[in-house]
Write an enzyme that holds these catalytic residues in place. Structure first.
Site, PDB file in Angstrom:
ATOM      1  N   GLU A 243       6.214   7.115 -11.074  1.00  0.00           N
ATOM      2  CA  GLU A 243       4.960   7.627 -10.519  1.00  0.00           C
ATOM      3  C   GLU A 243       4.977   9.116 -10.192  1.00  0.00           C
ATOM      4  O   GLU A 243       3.972   9.797 -10.367  1.00  0.00           O
ATOM      5  CB  GLU A 243       4.541   6.819  -9.282  1.00  0.00           C
ATOM      6  CG  GLU A 243       3.872   5.489  -9.623  1.00  0.00           C
ATOM      7  CD  GLU A 243       4.838   4.321  -9.686  1.00  0.00           C
ATOM      8  OE1 GLU A 243       6.031   4.521  -9.358  1.00  0.00           O
ATOM      9  OE2 GLU A 243       4.425   3.215 -10.072  1.00  0.00           O
TER      10      GLU A 243
ATOM     11  N   HIS B 164       0.278  -4.518  -2.023  1.00  0.00           N
ATOM     12  CA  HIS B 164      -0.647  -4.473  -3.149  1.00  0.00           C
ATOM     13  C   HIS B 164      -2.105  -4.575  -2.705  1.00  0.00           C
ATOM     14  O   HIS B 164      -2.950  -5.041  -3.470  1.00  0.00           O
ATOM     15  CB  HIS B 164      -0.379  -5.621  -4.125  1.00  0.00           C
ATOM     16  CG  HIS B 164       0.869  -5.480  -4.947  1.00  0.00           C
ATOM     17  ND1 HIS B 164       2.112  -5.685  -4.435  1.00  0.00           N
ATOM     18  CD2 HIS B 164       1.050  -5.153  -6.248  1.00  0.00           C
ATOM     19  CE1 HIS B 164       3.019  -5.510  -5.386  1.00  0.00           C
ATOM     20  NE2 HIS B 164       2.401  -5.183  -6.497  1.00  0.00           N
TER      21      HIS B 164
END
Ligand code: TPP
Ligand code: TPP
Ligand code: MG
Ligand code: MG
Lengths: 326, 323, 326, 323
Positions: D59, D128
């Site tokens: 990322e 999440h």
């Protein structure tokens, strides 16, 4: 090496237990019983089982989003695991974690982790803590091929190496990171070659051969326990099921999957046990049936367990929450 | 009582607790040989052999390893060098440290302390001047302490080192060398208890860190104009002492919240929102916030001064709520 | 290889320019003229100079907190650099960046960077952009030995390798990362060995020998420009001055520093030039004097340049800032 | 007008702009073969060969490379998979993307778009389920768009792809499959212009994303009780449409701010603070905020429901400001 029948059958039973747990989880999810994300360990059972056969109860592991196998092999209670998948109060996390966050600190499972690579720095810290305490425990960090491309991987291996921490890094190379094939996203063939960057031993093994896994893990764990420092084991395997239950699997050929069903670790080991005459069809059937019963009961236990009450949502963040505004 | 610096008080707190508790150890970049990036560890360098060490530049592991070490029974103190570099390893905090106890249904105790400098200094520019405490107030799961005096930092750090929850401590760079009275005798300061640094009746100023001193300076100047300002130092942001703030606002009817971090969506907005919600009928004027202008910190010192709030901004805000 | 006198003297002059710029920056800082952090490149001049001699103006570099040398070697204007250190409107960043953030996009300098490892992902992106554009530019990412232990290093090299990006990674191993010696924090002796992890060439060279730097960089840049993909060059050098101006340097022996003064790149190259009879004392003196004059004038230019007005603080964040609340 | 889903509208916007502008390309984890983590790219999979590709799980480089690519003239769209994973690479955003233009005195144009899902779904649990847009409102340097309808996302994404500033777009997971009218004809939606999703006179509700729909549902129920609610969808958070909000509050005298992210120090606090500051005399009641309880998102769906705000919380808040 010569192994006792007991020892080998225990390995077999653990793998069977993982397999049946996963098949049940899959079934329940597809029936709409379970929510969230379920990532199955089917086809990779030899790794957790072979490694954990070398660990003491007071040794530690960090796991991943695909963590059921690690938990079971480390000795977790399938009832409490299943209850967690159901989100019930009897679950390992009282229903607050779900599949991706099961943990049991009392048996050294420092948590599954929903963040790819997220467990690695934690494992390093556990190793650091053990070293500061001058204890002889070890830590095993499990992670995927995909995780080996995260910054956390690099920082963790360097850190563990310079302080010679009692850590074993196990990369479960199952050919895929979600929809991406490992080849496509990882610059080299064998992830264990990355050990060179940290001056530690690195080895690539057949992760579907439980005896190979057991032996290599044994060696590296012994090394770590004796102060020899960390190592990197790459266990090549294959993720036979989708990335998560419900994955449409648009990224791979059905044929490839079928091929790997033929190489899956339980059948492979079974064949060996049959050859060694340590297992026959009758015994095998009994093992499977017993286990299936156990897992079925776990599912029943889970389903019948209470749903957490709302006030449960406002506990457990802190040990001491005075003044905290929920 | 003796006077010592903020850095010395911090060093004393850590050293005293390390002396008592063998599970404490401390590490980070430039911690051991340099005695901490702003010298806080100097006083006890060489004292706790093996328990203070330098690390590679690997922030995700520095912070994440504190979690792992806590889980196996140790009590780590990890230094973050500059608050800006929390960003290079922040997943270990926001996704792991803050969540693991909750996610696992209350397993484990995360007795760990993250600490280090934040705020402006002499033109350190955009990547070395940030104050980002608001992020840790917003994402739940860590306690946030931000002391403004030698006395407070000693008492708060000692408390932190006996807490069973994760704590992050922000120390303003410009405070390390400031001096203040610190008793020789041991004391602790509980979390969640604000300190009224100056009593007053006309306006309440809620603040922390370097802005406490700017607010006191503002209060002093305003005193000459006959305006009586109450300066409340929250000292801990999570939890924060809502009761004392609201009590004060009930008395003064006017509130200014002052912090160095960006005004927009800074923690001042939380204080303002809560107070206007819970003490609406007591407020004679809107709550006014003082904070940095919403840009990265510029380098030139004139620009840094312009962007960063100081006592003059507090004075203006106080006058505004009095209009 | 045979080199023209012109070519070699240009290299020499660039190194001298960097040296004098740094000596002036040091002096000004110690006199209290400059604020912020100044990290000197003294002793490392051969790397920037040797690499940049191979680059076109439209090639890109990313730099570090220790970036003055990279800028000068890439062709930056010392007046505007010095003005930036002074925080003046005539500076490269109009006084908003300072030493750690000097950039000149027009000559391909994508910025110094105050974040260790921070430039690496940017370099990867520049490489990706070039590849998408099908252009033949290259990108050189400079970073330190300390940066090679950050996650950004690992992610960047893997990323660059799998897409075969036109990138050259140059790690300036100057023995220290701030107070930490490289040995102590980096698990292996030669950082270039980490290239193995990415299936790219890795080579360790004497970063104080400008000809060696020039030749290796040439090879790797050619490779990258022709589509051969990235490489990792480790240039060993030594940070002769403190980490920043004002560093008490508690972490190393004065003797060590003295030793390395003897191996510093400018003298080393000088000796060679004298041997080759391309330089003599008179010419040398002239080069230094001319350059010192240039640098002095830069300092004067900077000091006499206007201080930015307050409203300058509220511009340049966005191209289009309508509705934005400063 | 035709009805299409939120995901389809997003896909259309990107595909149309990619068709026009060859410098646009898009990448991230599971983008190409799967068509984006929630299928938004499916409609044009195979169409822009080489300009859509999958990346490793890296990322910091995914986000940081968008910056580098923009600097060399391209217009990247980087997907962040889940908003939670912004944390694993956030330094590339908060320390680089947000600052480089300012730090370099306005050199370069950062035409880049970061986008991806946020918010809750079916028990995705703590790592999440986050919405972390407030962080990007607090740290200056990136524009933040958070569309709630197919119409809005198409228009806003198209605008983003013609902007010269960096933009981050949050798409709520539960919205991808929702349907709405989207004209065939091209249109753009400017940043900083809120949309009054429903007019009303008694109370103003300022909201975004999924909570727009919850607020509309609340408004509908309240209508039966004779309470007229004005629902304002900000659509873009940086910049946000202060004028329209204040105009509405001047009309209604009452304000509720509703978002899914944590209430504490969430962006609702910024809106509340600004409104009470600038429209103090118009407010007949304190501004009330609706947001998630200040804990990580629990897994069990009952607990998720309890922690996450919904229309009932909006109803309660509206009733509270009407008391
Ligand atoms: C930091 C982060 N990025 C992205 C994701 C989304 N994600 C979940 S699992 C996964 C693939 C992981 O691959 P690998 O590490 O090989 O493990 P495997 O699933 O194959 O066991 C991805 C991308 C995540 N959970 N965390
Ligand atoms: C992410 C981050 N962590 C820490 C720092 C503080 N810091 C600045 S320079 C430096 C040492 C860098 O060492 P190296 O990469 O070897 O470069 P050198 O200074 O030797 O040129 C450190 C730790 C920083 N700027 N960024
Ligand atoms: Mg995998
Ligand atoms: Mg170095």
């Amino acid at each position: 090496m010569v192994y006792s029948k007991d020892f080998l059958l225990n390995l077999y039973k653990t793998m069977v237990k993982i397999r049946n747990f996963e098949l049940m989880a899959e079934k329940l999810f597809l029936e709409g019983e379970l929510l969230g994300f379920i990532h199955l360990y089917i086809g990779e059972e030899a790794i957790a089982t072979g490694v954990m056969a070398n660990l003491r109860k007071d040794d530690f592991i960090t796991s991943t989003h695909r963590g059921h196998g690690h938990m079971i092999a480390k000795g977790a209670d399938v009832n409490r695991m299943m209850a967690e998948l159901y989100g019930r109060t009897t679950g390992y996390c009282k229903g607050k974690g779900g599949s991706m966050h099961i943990a049991d600190f009392s048996i050294g499972v420092l948590g599954a982790n929903g963040v790819v690579g997220g467990g690695l720095p934690i494992a390093v810290g556990a190793g650091l803590g053990i070293k500061m305490k001058k204890a002889d425990q070890v830590v095993v960090a499990f992670f995927g091929d995909g995780a080996s491309n995260t910054g956390a991987f690099h920082e963790s291996l360097n850190f563990a190496s310079i302080y010679r921490l009692p850590l074993i890094f196990i990369v479960e190379n199952n050919h895929y990171a979600s929809t991406a094939s490992t080849k496509e996203t990882t610059a080299i063939e064998n992830i264990s070659d990355r050990a060179v960057s940290y001056g530690i031993p690195g080895v690539t093994i057949d992760g579907n051969d439980i005896i190979v896994v057991y032996e290599i893990a044994k060696e590296m764990i012994k090394r770590a326990r004796e102060g020899g420092g960390p190592s990197l084991i790459e266990a090549k395997t294959y993720r036979i099921k989708g990335h998560f239950v419900g994955d449409p699997e648009l990224y791979r050929d059905k044929k490839e999957v079928e091929e790997f069903w033929l190489k899956e670790p339980i059948k492979k080991f079974e064949k060996k046990l049959f050859e060694l005459k340590m297992l026959n069809e009758v015994e095998k059937k009994k093992i499977w049936e017993n286990n299936q019963k156990e897992i079925k009961e776990a599912a029943k236990f889970a389903k019948e367990s209470p749903i957490p009450s709302n006030k449960e949502a406002l506990t457990d963040l802190f040990v001491n929450d005075s003044g905290y505004d929920y | 009582m003796r006077e010592i610096t903020f850095a010395e008080a911090l060093g004393e707190a850590i050293s005293e607790e390390m002396g008592k508790n063998p599970t404490i150890f401390t590490y980070g970049e430039d911690v051991a040989k340099q005695g901490g990036i702003f010298g806080a560890y100097k006083s006890f360098s060489g004292k706790f052999s093996g328990r203070i060490f330098d690390t590679p530049i690997s922030e995700e592991v520095i912070y994440g390893s504190a979690l792992g070490a806590a889980l196996v029974g140790m009590r780590p103190i990890a230094e973050f060098h500059f608050a800006d570099f929390l960003f290079t390893g922040i997943q270990s905090i926001t996704l792991q440290i803050e969540k693991i106890r909750y996610m696992t249904g209350g397993q484990g105790k995360l007795h760990l302390l993250l600490r280090g400098p934040d705020g402006i200094s002499n033109s350190a520019a955009a990547q070395h001047s940030e104050s980002i405490e608001t992020i840790f107030m917003h994402t739940p799961g860590i306690k946030v302490i931000i002391p403004s005096t030698p006395y407070d930092i000693k008492g708060l750090i000692k408390t932190a080192l006996r807490e069973d929850d994760p704590v992050i401590c922000f120390e303003h760079k410009m405070l390390y060398k400031t001096k203040g009275f610190v008793p020789e005798k041991e004391y602790l300061i509980p979390f969640g208890v604000a300190d009224i640094k100056k009593e007053g009746n006309d306006v309440t100023v809620v603040t922390m860190s370097r802005m406490v001193h700017e607010s006191l300076k503002a209060a002093e100047e305003l005193e000459h104009e006959g305006i009586s300002v109450e300066v409340i130092d929250l000292r801990t942001l999570v939890p924060w002492d809502k009761n004392q703030v609201i009590e004060s606002v009930k008395k003064t009817g006017r509130l200014v919240v002052a912090h160095e971090t960006w005004k927009r969506a800074g923690w001042g907005a939380e204080i303002a929102s809560v107070v206007q919600e819970e003490a609406f009928d007591y407020l004679d004027a809107p709550v006014i916030r003082v904070g940095a202008k919403n840009v990265p910190m510029p380098f030139a010192s004139t620009l840094q001064d312009f962007v960063t709030p100081n006592y003059k901004d507090v004075i203006n805000a106080v006058k505004k709520v009095l209009r």
